[in-house]
Design a protein around this motif. Structure first.
Motif, mmCIF file in Angstrom:
data_model
loop_
_atom_site.group_PDB
_atom_site.id
_atom_site.type_symbol
_atom_site.label_atom_id
_atom_site.label_comp_id
_atom_site.label_asym_id
_atom_site.label_seq_id
_atom_site.Cartn_x
_atom_site.Cartn_y
_atom_site.Cartn_z
ATOM 1 N N VAL A 381 -8.936 68.964 -0.879
ATOM 2 C CA VAL A 381 -10.127 70.067 -0.705
ATOM 3 C C VAL A 381 -11.066 69.583 -1.744
ATOM 4 O O VAL A 381 -12.380 70.136 -1.623
ATOM 5 N N LYS A 382 -10.889 69.057 -2.826
ATOM 6 C CA LYS A 382 -11.737 69.162 -3.902
ATOM 7 C C LYS A 382 -13.250 68.189 -3.629
ATOM 8 O O LYS A 382 -14.502 68.760 -3.900
ATOM 9 N N PRO A 383 -13.140 67.324 -2.673
ATOM 10 C CA PRO A 383 -14.426 66.655 -2.491
ATOM 11 C C PRO A 383 -15.298 67.712 -1.709
ATOM 12 O O PRO A 383 -16.429 67.456 -1.913
ATOM 13 N N ALA A 384 -14.696 68.505 -0.873
ATOM 14 C CA ALA A 384 -15.292 69.194 0.090
ATOM 15 C C ALA A 384 -15.543 70.795 -0.888
ATOM 16 O O ALA A 384 -15.915 71.616 0.027
ATOM 17 N N MET A 385 -15.324 70.793 -1.907
ATOM 18 C CA MET A 385 -15.116 72.238 -2.554
ATOM 19 C C MET A 385 -16.430 72.859 -2.419
ATOM 20 O O MET A 385 -16.436 74.083 -1.793
ATOM 21 N N ARG A 386 -17.669 72.431 -2.616
ATOM 22 C CA ARG A 386 -18.594 73.015 -2.275
ATOM 23 C C ARG A 386 -18.913 73.517 -0.904
ATOM 24 O O ARG A 386 -19.439 74.782 -0.484
ATOM 25 N N VAL A 480 -14.059 61.254 15.632
ATOM 26 C CA VAL A 480 -13.271 61.803 14.703
ATOM 27 C C VAL A 480 -13.489 61.000 13.571
ATOM 28 O O VAL A 480 -13.204 59.770 13.549
ATOM 29 N N GLU A 481 -14.021 61.366 12.482
ATOM 30 C CA GLU A 481 -14.250 60.661 11.307
ATOM 31 C C GLU A 481 -13.498 60.822 10.202
ATOM 32 O O GLU A 481 -13.242 62.162 9.820
ATOM 33 N N GLU A 482 -12.748 59.820 9.550
ATOM 34 C CA GLU A 482 -12.144 60.237 8.267
ATOM 35 C C GLU A 482 -13.129 59.675 7.086
ATOM 36 O O GLU A 482 -13.838 58.956 7.291
ATOM 37 N N GLY A 483 -13.219 60.758 6.051
ATOM 38 C CA GLY A 483 -14.204 60.392 5.093
ATOM 39 C C GLY A 483 -14.013 61.299 3.782
ATOM 40 O O GLY A 483 -12.956 61.922 3.620
ATOM 41 N N THR A 484 -15.051 61.660 3.120
ATOM 42 C CA THR A 484 -15.082 62.166 1.991
ATOM 43 C C THR A 484 -16.365 62.837 1.837
ATOM 44 O O THR A 484 -17.390 62.207 2.423
ATOM 45 N N TYR A 485 -16.724 63.466 0.748
ATOM 46 C CA TYR A 485 -17.910 64.039 0.283
ATOM 47 C C TYR A 485 -18.194 63.398 -1.064
ATOM 48 O O TYR A 485 -17.445 63.428 -1.826
ATOM 49 N N GLY A 488 -21.989 66.348 -2.247
ATOM 50 C CA GLY A 488 -22.275 67.222 -1.076
ATOM 51 C C GLY A 488 -22.730 66.310 0.300
ATOM 52 O O GLY A 488 -22.962 66.870 1.471
ATOM 53 N N GLN A 489 -22.673 65.161 0.153
ATOM 54 C CA GLN A 489 -23.034 64.308 1.566
ATOM 55 C C GLN A 489 -21.567 63.516 1.883
ATOM 56 O O GLN A 489 -20.894 63.018 1.133
ATOM 57 N N TRP A 490 -21.609 63.933 3.403
ATOM 58 C CA TRP A 490 -20.552 63.252 3.902
ATOM 59 C C TRP A 490 -20.536 61.550 3.808
ATOM 60 O O TRP A 490 -21.346 60.912 3.950
ATOM 61 N N GLN A 491 -19.391 61.010 3.371
ATOM 62 C CA GLN A 491 -19.038 59.409 3.138
ATOM 63 C C GLN A 491 -18.262 58.965 4.261
ATOM 64 O O GLN A 491 -16.922 59.292 4.158
ATOM 65 N N PHE A 492 -18.616 58.462 5.133
ATOM 66 C CA PHE A 492 -17.739 58.016 6.214
ATOM 67 C C PHE A 492 -16.672 56.815 5.806
ATOM 68 O O PHE A 492 -17.320 55.940 5.208
ATOM 69 N N GLN A 493 -15.674 57.143 6.221
ATOM 70 C CA GLN A 493 -14.767 55.924 5.807
ATOM 71 C C GLN A 493 -14.158 54.998 7.084
ATOM 72 O O GLN A 493 -14.393 53.770 7.287
ATOM 73 N N ARG A 494 -13.930 55.702 8.123
ATOM 74 C CA ARG A 494 -13.605 54.976 9.528
ATOM 75 C C ARG A 494 -13.120 56.285 10.648
ATOM 76 O O ARG A 494 -13.294 57.210 10.394
ATOM 77 N N VAL A 495 -13.345 55.576 11.653
ATOM 78 C CA VAL A 495 -12.936 56.551 12.971
ATOM 79 C C VAL A 495 -11.478 56.547 13.232
ATOM 80 O O VAL A 495 -10.779 55.709 13.119
ATOM 81 N N TRP A 496 -11.076 57.802 13.602
ATOM 82 C CA TRP A 496 -9.755 57.909 14.056
ATOM 83 C C TRP A 496 -9.802 57.706 15.578
ATOM 84 O O TRP A 496 -10.391 58.652 16.043
ATOM 85 N N ASN A 497 -8.843 57.024 16.137
ATOM 86 C CA ASN A 497 -8.951 56.916 17.541
ATOM 87 C C ASN A 497 -7.289 56.309 18.009
ATOM 88 O O ASN A 497 -6.834 55.959 17.272
ATOM 89 N N GLY A 498 -7.181 56.298 19.257
ATOM 90 C CA GLY A 498 -5.915 55.889 19.639
ATOM 91 C C GLY A 498 -4.653 56.561 19.215
ATOM 92 O O GLY A 498 -4.906 58.054 19.482
ATOM 93 N N ASP A 499 -3.782 55.934 18.642
ATOM 94 C CA ASP A 499 -2.481 56.685 18.077
ATOM 95 C C ASP A 499 -2.919 57.610 17.189
ATOM 96 O O ASP A 499 -2.157 59.024 17.194
ATOM 97 N N GLN A 500 -3.748 57.547 16.411
ATOM 98 C CA GLN A 500 -4.234 58.548 15.362
ATOM 99 C C GLN A 500 -4.839 59.654 16.096
ATOM 100 O O GLN A 500 -4.987 60.880 15.070
#
Ligand code: N0T
Length: 521
Positions: A381-386, A480-485, A488-500
């Motif tokens: 939760v912490k990265p998205a706290m705000r 569906v993007e996995e990432g973090t903030y 306050g800005q979304w930081q894209f890491q990877r796309v979830w697709n297929g089995d995920q």
């Protein structure tokens, strides 16, 4: 640069609690803030204990540490004040980028004056105790003694005055006057002083506020009169302490409550009478307008009890803040249910490595293993706290915790979408009734970012989003993007697709935060 240095430094705004149209926010640095708390053990309020505090608080990833400041420690001799511990605490918290909630242990600490200085707690004549119906003197100070109010208030005013000048950084974001105030062992004070007040008229504001007939306490409130009387006077006492403290430095202030059983309460006095228990929240609200919120201390492990308590304290006129909760593994998942009530914060109790355990309330042993689920909570939760705090102030947070025997739960997200949460299923294709986790440990959080966009996370749970009705159409993930903030800005890491994504969004003990964009075809 020259431009930057020629700008006068913007003063950091004082933390503020705001409530409007049944929505609430704790503003820190001017924006909604979510307390990811860690409360230290009671006697960890000395410099000598702090080396055992920081590693545990940092391990769980809290953003706020909750620490007592004792009256006995700041005013050991009447009129002589010493705030050196507070100064040390602020310095060491700042070095670790932590905010602080201060706990004023004074007239009431779990009903008694043990944290009051000797000159108070050993002077029964000047600072009288509650007397039970049989004439027994209890170790709980009477709320009816003007000298006690005056002495506590004076000390609290000094504390807030000191804090105002010692904390331009606003490291301290909230203050808790007293701790679990009220009285064990008697419903109220039966001393002659108190009895005289009890036989007089009940206050107008209370009678009117509760829609009761005017008269004596007994006439107005019948069998509830004794408890309402004690709650009113404890609340009035603390409200006056709070008001005077805020006049020095207007930080948000709240009162915490030792609870009664939500379904089968004992008699008042068996639980702490006069405290802000669920049955007297309205009395407290009328008696204590300067107190921003009433916060439950939840040491109930059962899902039904825990969720009932948070239901009762999350009100249009009361923001939910779980000021204390057990530090044992089963409590961790309730963080998500709490967030689902648009809470301003949550804090497990006993987060330090002093080797004290308040079992059976909390864990038998406190170590990295027992704290791991709390670390996962805050890691998620912490990265998205705000983002979450802002969403909570607008009622856009959905959260839930697993309940034993209920391996499937429905979260109604908005007009278009619902989410089904299942527990104990494998991450791949699976048919049949979900078994639930071996020990209920799952949880999920879904935050509305837009009509078709959600922030999703969880632990030991599968989240399956589906249309709320047939008219919405058939669902497909746009992305569906996995990432973090970061800032306050979304930081894209990877796309979830297929089995995920084919079998729902499966959360384990990995720290994964998803941004989900839905579409229909
Ligand atoms: C709490 C804590 C600390 C099963 C207990 C809870 C803290 C205080 N009191 O470790 O003392 O300062 O606020 C009381 C809960 C009693 C429930 C017992 C029934």
């Amino acid at each position: 640069t020259a431009t930057a240095s020629s700008q006068p430094a913007k003063p950091t705004p004082i933390p503020q609690f705001v409530s409007k149209d049944g929505r609430h926010a704790l503003l820190v640095d001017g924006e909604p803030f979510l307390i990811l708390g860690a409360q230290v053990n009671n006697s960890s309020n000395y410099e000598a204990a702090l080396p055992q505090v920081w590693p545990a608080v940092e391990y769980v990833g809290a953003n706020t540490v909750m620490v007592p400041v004792a009256w006995e420690q700041v005013e050991p001799k009447e009129g002589q004040f010493d705030f050196s511990f507070l100064d040390t605490l602020l310095k060491q918290a700042r070095e670790r980028d932590l905010r602080v909630v201060l706990l004023w242990f004074a007239t009431w600490k779990n009903n008694g004056p043990n944290y009051a200085p000797a000159w108070v707690k050993l002077d029964n004549a000047r600072f009288p105790r509650v007397i039970d119906p049989n004439g027994k003197v209890l170790n709980s100070l009477s709320p009816h003694a003007p000298a006690t109010l005056e002495a506590d208030r004076k000390a609290f005013v000094q504390l807030m005055r000191h804090l105002r000048q010692a904390d331009p950084q606003r490291t301290v974001i909230m203050v808790q006057p007293e701790n679990e105030p009220g009285t064990y062992g008697s419903v109220r004070d039966f001393s002659p002083l108190a009895q005289k007040v009890f036989d007089g008229p009940a206050p107008d504001a209370l009678v009117k506020g509760l829609g009761k007939p005017a008269g004596t306490w007994r006439e107005a409130f019948g069998k509830d009169a004794d408890e309402y009387f004690h709650a009113w006077h404890v609340a009035r006492f603390i409200d006056q302490v709070t008001q005077a403290g805020k006049a020095e430095y207007p930080l948000p202030m709240y009162v915490n409550a030792a609870l009664r059983d939500p379904f089968h309460p004992d008699l008042p006095g068996q639980y702490e009478s006069g405290g802000a228990t669920d049955n007297v929240l309205d009395v407290w609200k009328l008696a204590a307008p300067h107190i921003d919120l009433l916060a439950p201390d939840i040491y109930m492990r059962e899902h039904e009890k825990y969720t009932t308590v948070i239901d009762r304290y999350a009100r249009a006129d009361n923001a939910l803040f779980v000021a204390e909760t057990g530090n044992d593994v089963p409590y961790a998942r309730y963080f998500f249910a709490t967030l689902g009530h648009q809470a301003i914060g949550w804090s497990p109790f006993g987060i330090d490595y002093t080797k004290y355990s308040n079992w059976p309330l909390g864990a038998k042993r406190i170590n990295e293993e027992s704290l791991a689920p709390f670390k996962l909570n805050y890691g998620l939760v912490k990265p998205a706290m705000r983002v979450i705090a802002k969403a909570a102030s607008e009622g856009r947070v959905h959260g839930t915790a697993e309940r034993a025997g209920e391996p499937e739960q429905l979260l109604k997200l908005n007009d278009r979408w619902n989410a089904t949460i299942t527990y104990g299923v494998p991450q791949f294709w699976y048919q049949g009734k979900p078994p639930g986790n071996p020990e209920a440990s799952g949880a999920a959080l879904v935050v509305e970012l837009g009509p078709d966009e959600f922030l999703v996370t969880g632990m030991h749970a599968r989240v399956t989003i589906h249309p709320a009705s047939e008219s919405v159409g058939q669902m497909i993930y746009d992305r569906v993007e996995e990432g973090t903030y970061a800032d306050g800005q979304w930081q894209f890491q990877r796309v979830w697709n297929g089995d995920q994504t084919d079998y729902g969004l499966n959360f384990s003990s990995a720290t994964q935060l998803l941004r989900v964009k839905l579409a229909t075809y």
